[in-house]
Write an enzyme that holds these catalytic residues in place. Structure first.
Site, PDB file in Angstrom:
ATOM      1  N   SER A  83      16.774  -4.187  19.449  1.00  0.00           N
ATOM      2  CA  SER A  83      15.848  -4.181  20.614  1.00  0.00           C
ATOM      3  C   SER A  83      16.646  -3.459  21.795  1.00  0.00           C
ATOM      4  O   SER A  83      16.710  -4.206  22.964  1.00  0.00           O
ATOM      5  CB  SER A  83      15.668  -5.413  20.945  1.00  0.00           C
ATOM      6  OG  SER A  83      14.910  -5.983  19.779  1.00  0.00           O
ATOM      7  N   ARG A 110      19.779 -12.471  14.061  1.00  0.00           N
ATOM      8  CA  ARG A 110      19.339 -13.019  12.580  1.00  0.00           C
ATOM      9  C   ARG A 110      19.571 -12.295  11.445  1.00  0.00           C
ATOM     10  O   ARG A 110      19.246 -11.230  11.891  1.00  0.00           O
ATOM     11  CB  ARG A 110      17.660 -13.437  12.921  1.00  0.00           C
ATOM     12  CG  ARG A 110      17.481 -14.511  13.663  1.00  0.00           C
ATOM     13  CD  ARG A 110      16.038 -15.368  13.414  1.00  0.00           C
ATOM     14  NE  ARG A 110      15.097 -14.234  13.622  1.00  0.00           N
ATOM     15  CZ  ARG A 110      13.739 -14.339  13.208  1.00  0.00           C
ATOM     16  NH1 ARG A 110      13.499 -15.402  12.630  1.00  0.00           N
ATOM     17  NH2 ARG A 110      12.993 -13.577  13.313  1.00  0.00           N
ATOM     18  N   ASP A 128      11.831  -3.720  18.575  1.00  0.00           N
ATOM     19  CA  ASP A 128      11.095  -5.333  18.405  1.00  0.00           C
ATOM     20  C   ASP A 128       9.659  -5.271  18.689  1.00  0.00           C
ATOM     21  O   ASP A 128       8.709  -5.891  17.954  1.00  0.00           O
ATOM     22  CB  ASP A 128      11.882  -6.249  19.460  1.00  0.00           C
ATOM     23  CG  ASP A 128      11.655  -5.848  20.667  1.00  0.00           C
ATOM     24  OD1 ASP A 128      11.458  -4.602  21.133  1.00  0.00           O
ATOM     25  OD2 ASP A 128      12.165  -6.687  21.556  1.00  0.00           O
TER      26      ASP A 128
END
Length: 810
Positions: free
Chosen positions: A543, A479, A597
């Site tokens: 992540s 994203r 994350d």
């Protein structure tokens, strides 16, 4: 006595209501249809085996059987039996005399069969309300099951046809039983699975609910019976009374001059002189009228041919009414089964016994025809019980034995997943020891829980302000976000984002291609938002395991999740991103922070809730971070203030410190994973693996014959097919296990109710252990914070993310 379909459907509705009352705790005391729980929870599955004694006690004589069940040779059941008479003085004597007589006969039988030294389980078909007595101590008998004859019929037929879930007797008396959902039986604990209910339907109507269809002849029979006002339905339909009903009608017709020219003989007036077997004989197709003449002549009435035709007509009407009424009550049971299963069409088998059904010439044909009209949405197979209910008692015993042994083995397996409080405290202690190793300079290199500094030194305090770009890369999609933070009296956070895919050839190509692709997506997003111009600060959620040397630099330790891009491991991901932005020459960004994350989760929640100092992710993977005192982080200079530590706790146990609680199934899952021997804690608790643990247990249980009748479907053999989302759906199933069945069907598994319960149990055990291990790990974290601060009591908030935590019902 002729009942229209409309009337029969009405009777069906009344009986359905009576069943409901009998099952309910509130209405059962006053209900006439008693709906007695039998504690028989399962029909035979064909794998039963063993040697059993069955006692069948239900009249002036009783049978003792030895039933040997050997499922290897094609479901072979070998039976030997003897019939013993019960003398008149014992039938009317005391209870202890009766049972002494039974025990004596049992001793004789065991002597003859040379089985006195074997301790064989005994099943007891007892067709009266009774309390068990201890059988003589002279030899050892193990009474396992007391069974009503209707249940015995269902179980006998259930051995030959596993679709059989109803037992029906239409003989001297009448009754039915069927498999009801446990959640509807108020009088028994528990709400999963099924139990056979003995309806005792002969008493239907004892409260007056059948008065509109009872005739003067029914009332007369009842008045002259041994139990006036009781068993009114049975008195309208069963073999004990049909002959007598016909006799009373003939007497009335003769009195009115409609038969025998008005002649009435003493024989015709004698109760019991006209039997139900006479009704059967008169209704026979070819010789019926000849039989009528013989039977009526015996009663001394000298019948004409017309008399014989009229009497045959009366017999037909009386037995037809019986067949119609039984069809209506059975129809109510079938409708209930269909509703319970939530299926538009019911397919089932009814096991039947009883002289009326078996020997009356037209009975079964009429009965089946009416039933088809009343319940058109049911396909019913009728199976005759060949060997009476004695074999049924042996079957109940055999099933009880199979289930007990199965239960023991299942419990033994699942016990390895059930962690005691002491075990969890031990896990907490070990996690704490590993955390300390990861924080210390001299042990950090060899520590499995890496305790990586994130260079995030404080959580938000609410004064943050400005426009920021964020990049979130952690899987096959990533994203790009624009986040507008406004402080002041009314704090607001406004977010815009777009999701982009990373094609597999880029995931596994060169590092340059990967980062060029990411930058071209950022360019698209800036155009889309109309903000390509001023240099904006960017935060990069990455992540994958990284060793951070500062807030804006993270060196990739290893790729996971299917990424294999070259020339990235050992490099700083922020630099790789900056270089790609330079190559594009379209815009400039200030890469301010590289964030794991878990840290991102903590910071998000801390903005809403200042006491949040821990981040936890329990989703596809699992990890945690927390605010540690700088003085404890030996790898870094300075001991003032705090820093967020990314624990990378998924690797807890990689050094063998959890081997004593890892099960055979955990080892299997690890062995076949992409990174065998690594991330062992994560493999016991995270969404990527729980379904696979369950699948391995299900395969093991199926091989042992505890599930799916020992048949493993092809899909179930496929690794990864049992997704963790199935665990969540199965455990949130409150609908009579329908969801469980649907999921198992997708996997090509035809499941019984017992299968569904066991699958649900397995899912529960595996996910409960995951939650407990996760809780033990978290306990180590918050306890460390409490000790760091020298507090007796700590109040802290944990920011949580991840599909498993969010979507799993428990």
């Amino acid at each position: 006595m002729r009942l229209s379909d409309e009337t029969l459907i009405d009777i069906m509705t009344r009986f359905k209501k009576e069943m409901k009352n009998g099952l309910s705790r509130d209405f059962n005391p006053t209900a006439t249809v008693k709906m007695l729980p039998t504690f028989v929870r399962s029909i035979p599955d064909g794998s039963e085996k063993g040697d059993f004694i069955a006692l069948d006690l239900g009249g002036s004589s009783f049978r003792i059987l030895r039933v040997q069940v050997n499922h290897e040779q094609n479901q072979n059941v070998h039976m030997e039996s003897e019939i013993y008479d019960t003398p008149e003085n014992i039938v009317h004597g005391s209870g202890s005399q009766l049972f002494d007589h039974v025990a004596e006969c049992l001793g004789d039988f065991m002597e003859k069969k040379k089985i006195k030294d074997k301790k064989l389980p005994v099943g007891f078909t007892f067709s009266f309300p009774c309390r068990q007595s201890k059988i003589d101590e002279d030899y050892d008998a193990n009474i396992v099951a007391v069974v009503n004859d209707t249940v015995g019929t269902m179980m006998t037929c259930g051995y030959d046809d596993q679709q059989c879930e109803v037992g029906l007797i239409i003989g001297t008396g009448t009754n039915a039983c069927y498999m009801e959902e446990l959640r509807h039986i108020d009088l028994v604990e528990g709400d999963e699975g099924r139990m056979c209910i003995n309806t005792e339907w002969g008493a239907f109507g004892d409260d007056g609910s059948l008065e509109d269809i009872r005739t003067e002849f029914d009332r007369e029979i009842d008045r002259g019976s041994l139990n006036p006002g009781k068993q009114l339905f049975e008195k309208m339909v069963s073999g004990m009374y049909l002959g007598e009903l016909v006799r009373l009608i003939l007497v009335k017709m003769a009195k009115e001059g409609l038969l025998f020219e008005g002649r009435i003989t003493p024989e015709l007036l004698t109760r019991g002189k006209f039997k139900t077997s006479d009704v059967s004989a008169i209704e026979k197709n070819k010789e019926g009228l000849h039989n009528a003449k013989e039977i009526l002549t015996r009663l001394g009435v000298e019948p004409s041919d017309d008399d014989c035709i009229s009497v045959q007509h009366v017999c037909t009407i009386v037995s037809f009414r019986s067949a119609n009424l039984v069809a209506a009550t059975l129809g109510a049971i079938l409708n209930r089964l269909r509703d319970n299963k939530g299926t538009p069409r019911l397919r089932t088998t009814v096991g039947v016994d009883g002289s009326l059904y078996k020997t009356h010439p037209q009975y079964s044909r009429r009965f089946h025809k009416t039933l088809r009209r009343l319940v058109p949405d049911s396909d019913v197979r009728f199976l005759l019980s060949e060997s009476g209910s004695g074999k049924g008692a042996a079957m109940v015993t055999a099933v009880a034995y199979r289930l007990a042994e199965q239960h023991r083995q299942i419990e033994e397996t699942l016990a390895h997943f059930r962690l005691t409080k002491d075990m969890l405290l031990e896990v907490k202690k070990r996690m704490r020891a590993e955390m300390d190793m990861g924080l210390r300079k001299q042990t950090h290199e060899k520590a499995v829980v890496k305790m990586l500094p994130s260079f995030v030194r404080s959580t938000p305090d609410g004064t943050e302000h400005g426009d920021f770009l964020a990049l979130d890369l952690g899987g096959t999609n990533f994203r790009v976000l624009l986040v507008k933070i406004r402080s002041g009296k009314k704090r607001t956070v406004e977010m815009h984002n777009k999701i982009y895919a990373i094609p597999i050839e880029i995931m596994q190509g060169t590092g340059e291609e990967l980062f060029d692709h990411i930058v071209s997506c950022i360019s698209d997003f800036l155009d889309y938002m109309g903000i390509k111009g001023p240099r904006m600060p960017l935060g990069f959620t990455f992540s994958f395991p990284c060793k951070q040397t500062s807030l804006d630099a993270g060196i990739l330790i290893t790729w996971t999740k299917g990424f294999k891009a070259t020339d990235c491991v050992g490099h700083d991901v922020a630099t790789l991103l900056r270089d790609a932005i330079k190559r594009r020459e379209e815009f400039d960004l200030d890469v301010v922070a590289v964030v794991n994350d878990t840290v991102g989760t903590m910071m998000t929640c801390a903005y809403e809730e200042p006491t949040c100092e821990v981040g936890l992710i329990v989703g596809t993977g699992s990890n945690a971070c927390y605010m540690e005192e700088m003085k404890n982080v030996e790898m870094l200079e300075g001991d003032e203030g705090r820093m967020c530590i990314n624990m990378e706790w998924g690797a807890f146990g990689d050094n063998g410190c959890l081997d004593d609680i890892r099960t055979l199934y955990d080892r299997l899952v690890d062995e076949y994973s992409l990174n065998a021997g690594k991330q062992r804690f994560e493999k016991m608790i995270s969404g990527m693996y729980l379904g696979e643990i369950v699948r391995n247990i299900l395969i093991d249980f199926t091989k042992k014959g505890f599930l799916f009748r020992g048949q493993i479907s092809e899909p179930l053999k496929t690794r990864g097919i049992f997704q963790t989302k199935y665990l969540s759906q199965i455990e949130s199933d409150r609908l009579a296990l329908l969801q469980v069945r649907a999921i198992l069907q997708q996997l090509g598994l035809n499941s019984t109710c017992d299968d569904s319960i066991l699958v649900k149990t397995v899912c529960g055990v595996v996910s409960k252990r995951a939650a407990q291990l996760c809780g033990a790990g978290m306990a180590a974290v918050v306890d460390k914070i409490r000790e760091n601060r020298g507090l007796d009591h700590l109040s802290v908030t944990v920011g949580v993310d991840g599909t498993l935590y969010k979507l799993h019902p428990q």
